[in-house]
Every structure is written in structure tokens, then in C-alpha cells.
Design a protein around this motif. Structure first.
Motif, PDB file in Angstrom:
ATOM      1  N   GLN A   6      -2.779 -32.199  -3.860  1.00  0.00           N
ATOM      2  CA  GLN A   6      -4.099 -32.760  -4.161  1.00  0.00           C
ATOM      3  C   GLN A   6      -4.304 -32.871  -5.667  1.00  0.00           C
ATOM      4  O   GLN A   6      -4.848 -33.862  -6.162  1.00  0.00           O
ATOM      5  N   ARG A   7      -3.882 -31.869  -6.421  1.00  0.00           N
ATOM      6  CA  ARG A   7      -4.015 -31.900  -7.873  1.00  0.00           C
ATOM      7  C   ARG A   7      -3.179 -33.041  -8.446  1.00  0.00           C
ATOM      8  O   ARG A   7      -3.624 -33.787  -9.320  1.00  0.00           O
ATOM      9  N   GLN A   8      -1.977 -33.200  -7.918  1.00  0.00           N
ATOM     10  CA  GLN A   8      -1.103 -34.274  -8.381  1.00  0.00           C
ATOM     11  C   GLN A   8      -1.702 -35.644  -8.046  1.00  0.00           C
ATOM     12  O   GLN A   8      -1.646 -36.567  -8.862  1.00  0.00           O
ATOM     13  N   ALA A   9      -2.316 -35.778  -6.882  1.00  0.00           N
ATOM     14  CA  ALA A   9      -2.946 -37.046  -6.501  1.00  0.00           C
ATOM     15  C   ALA A   9      -4.145 -37.349  -7.405  1.00  0.00           C
ATOM     16  O   ALA A   9      -4.349 -38.501  -7.807  1.00  0.00           O
ATOM     17  N   ARG A  10      -4.940 -36.320  -7.739  1.00  0.00           N
ATOM     18  CA  ARG A  10      -6.074 -36.527  -8.644  1.00  0.00           C
ATOM     19  C   ARG A  10      -5.597 -36.919 -10.034  1.00  0.00           C
ATOM     20  O   ARG A  10      -6.174 -37.788 -10.687  1.00  0.00           O
ATOM     21  N   ARG A  11      -4.505 -36.297 -10.491  1.00  0.00           N
ATOM     22  CA  ARG A  11      -3.960 -36.617 -11.816  1.00  0.00           C
ATOM     23  C   ARG A  11      -3.451 -38.058 -11.855  1.00  0.00           C
ATOM     24  O   ARG A  11      -3.716 -38.796 -12.794  1.00  0.00           O
ATOM     25  N   PHE A  14      -6.356 -40.426 -11.953  1.00  0.00           N
ATOM     26  CA  PHE A  14      -6.917 -40.451 -13.306  1.00  0.00           C
ATOM     27  C   PHE A  14      -6.075 -41.345 -14.214  1.00  0.00           C
ATOM     28  O   PHE A  14      -6.595 -42.153 -14.970  1.00  0.00           O
ATOM     29  N   ILE A  15      -4.760 -41.194 -14.127  1.00  0.00           N
ATOM     30  CA  ILE A  15      -3.866 -41.986 -14.969  1.00  0.00           C
ATOM     31  C   ILE A  15      -4.019 -43.468 -14.660  1.00  0.00           C
ATOM     32  O   ILE A  15      -4.113 -44.296 -15.564  1.00  0.00           O
ATOM     33  N   ARG A  16      -4.063 -43.829 -13.373  1.00  0.00           N
ATOM     34  CA  ARG A  16      -4.242 -45.231 -13.011  1.00  0.00           C
ATOM     35  C   ARG A  16      -5.558 -45.791 -13.533  1.00  0.00           C
ATOM     36  O   ARG A  16      -5.627 -46.936 -13.964  1.00  0.00           O
ATOM     37  N   ALA A  17      -6.608 -44.990 -13.512  1.00  0.00           N
ATOM     38  CA  ALA A  17      -7.929 -45.471 -13.914  1.00  0.00           C
ATOM     39  C   ALA A  17      -8.123 -45.511 -15.424  1.00  0.00           C
ATOM     40  O   ALA A  17      -8.893 -46.333 -15.925  1.00  0.00           O
ATOM     41  N   HIS A  18      -7.450 -44.633 -16.181  1.00  0.00           N
ATOM     42  CA  HIS A  18      -7.747 -44.496 -17.607  1.00  0.00           C
ATOM     43  C   HIS A  18      -6.591 -44.798 -18.552  1.00  0.00           C
ATOM     44  O   HIS A  18      -6.722 -44.615 -19.757  1.00  0.00           O
ATOM     45  N   HIS A  19      -5.456 -45.245 -18.038  1.00  0.00           N
ATOM     46  CA  HIS A  19      -4.296 -45.477 -18.907  1.00  0.00           C
ATOM     47  C   HIS A  19      -4.593 -46.583 -19.909  1.00  0.00           C
ATOM     48  O   HIS A  19      -5.150 -47.627 -19.555  1.00  0.00           O
ATOM     49  N   ALA A  34      -4.774 -33.590 -21.127  1.00  0.00           N
ATOM     50  CA  ALA A  34      -4.796 -32.203 -21.601  1.00  0.00           C
ATOM     51  C   ALA A  34      -5.573 -31.324 -20.635  1.00  0.00           C
ATOM     52  O   ALA A  34      -5.199 -30.182 -20.372  1.00  0.00           O
ATOM     53  N   ALA A  35      -6.667 -31.856 -20.072  1.00  0.00           N
ATOM     54  CA  ALA A  35      -7.452 -31.086 -19.107  1.00  0.00           C
ATOM     55  C   ALA A  35      -6.668 -30.856 -17.818  1.00  0.00           C
ATOM     56  O   ALA A  35      -6.728 -29.776 -17.231  1.00  0.00           O
ATOM     57  N   PHE A  36      -5.930 -31.848 -17.360  1.00  0.00           N
ATOM     58  CA  PHE A  36      -5.137 -31.683 -16.145  1.00  0.00           C
ATOM     59  C   PHE A  36      -3.974 -30.732 -16.367  1.00  0.00           C
ATOM     60  O   PHE A  36      -3.628 -29.960 -15.487  1.00  0.00           O
ATOM     61  N   ASP A  37      -3.352 -30.790 -17.541  1.00  0.00           N
ATOM     62  CA  ASP A  37      -2.190 -29.950 -17.808  1.00  0.00           C
ATOM     63  C   ASP A  37      -2.571 -28.488 -18.005  1.00  0.00           C
ATOM     64  O   ASP A  37      -1.778 -27.600 -17.760  1.00  0.00           O
ATOM     65  N   GLY A  38      -3.781 -28.227 -18.475  1.00  0.00           N
ATOM     66  CA  GLY A  38      -4.270 -26.869 -18.628  1.00  0.00           C
ATOM     67  C   GLY A  38      -3.636 -26.136 -19.797  1.00  0.00           C
ATOM     68  O   GLY A  38      -2.929 -26.710 -20.615  1.00  0.00           O
TER      69      GLY A  38
END
Length: 76
Positions: A6-11, A14-19, A34-38
């Protein structure tokens, strides 16, 4: 494992929407990653730099295509 998927799908969403290549803001994209990577992610100074390359104007792209086509072909 399900939480990780689920975390990977959200990441990825996010990448698709904000790249930046898709019209997103580079600063928002970098901050979001940076927020996803922690905290386990390496410091920003050690990460690979994100370089945003703007598209060239249409006329420039067409001229480059024409210039490439005018080159003689190699003879074997």
C-alpha cells in the motif's frame, strides 16, 4: 507485507501526479519523495540531483529532425 504494498502504491501514485516531467512542481516533488522515504533516506546532499529539462520549442525540434535526416547514410 500488505502495508508495504500500500505504501509503495501511494508513493507511485504521488510520483505519477507530481513528477516534473508531467507538469508537476520540482520542489513539491522532491519534498514529497523525502516524506515518503522517511528518515532512513540519505541526506539530500548525498542524493542524486533532480534535473528538470524543459521541452524545446517546436521549431527547434523540427529543425533538429530535419538536420538529422539530411546526414548521409553510412555505406558498408
Amino acid at each position: 507485507m500488505n502495508d508495504e504494498l500500500q505504501r509503495q502504491a501511494r508513493r507511485r501514485a504521488f510520483i505519477r501526479a507530481h513528477h516534473p516531467d508531467r507538469g508537476g512542481d520540482a520542489a513539491v516533488f522532491i519534498a514529497g519523495l523525502a516524506a515518503f522515504d522517511g528518515p532512513a533516506a540519505p541526506p539530500i546532499s548525498r542524493r542524486v540531483r533532480v534535473i528538470v529539462v524543459r521541452h524545446r520549442p517546436l521549431l527547434v525540434r523540427l529543425l533538429r529532425i530535419l538536420a538529422r535526416r539530411r546526414r548521409p547514410t553510412r555505406v558498408r
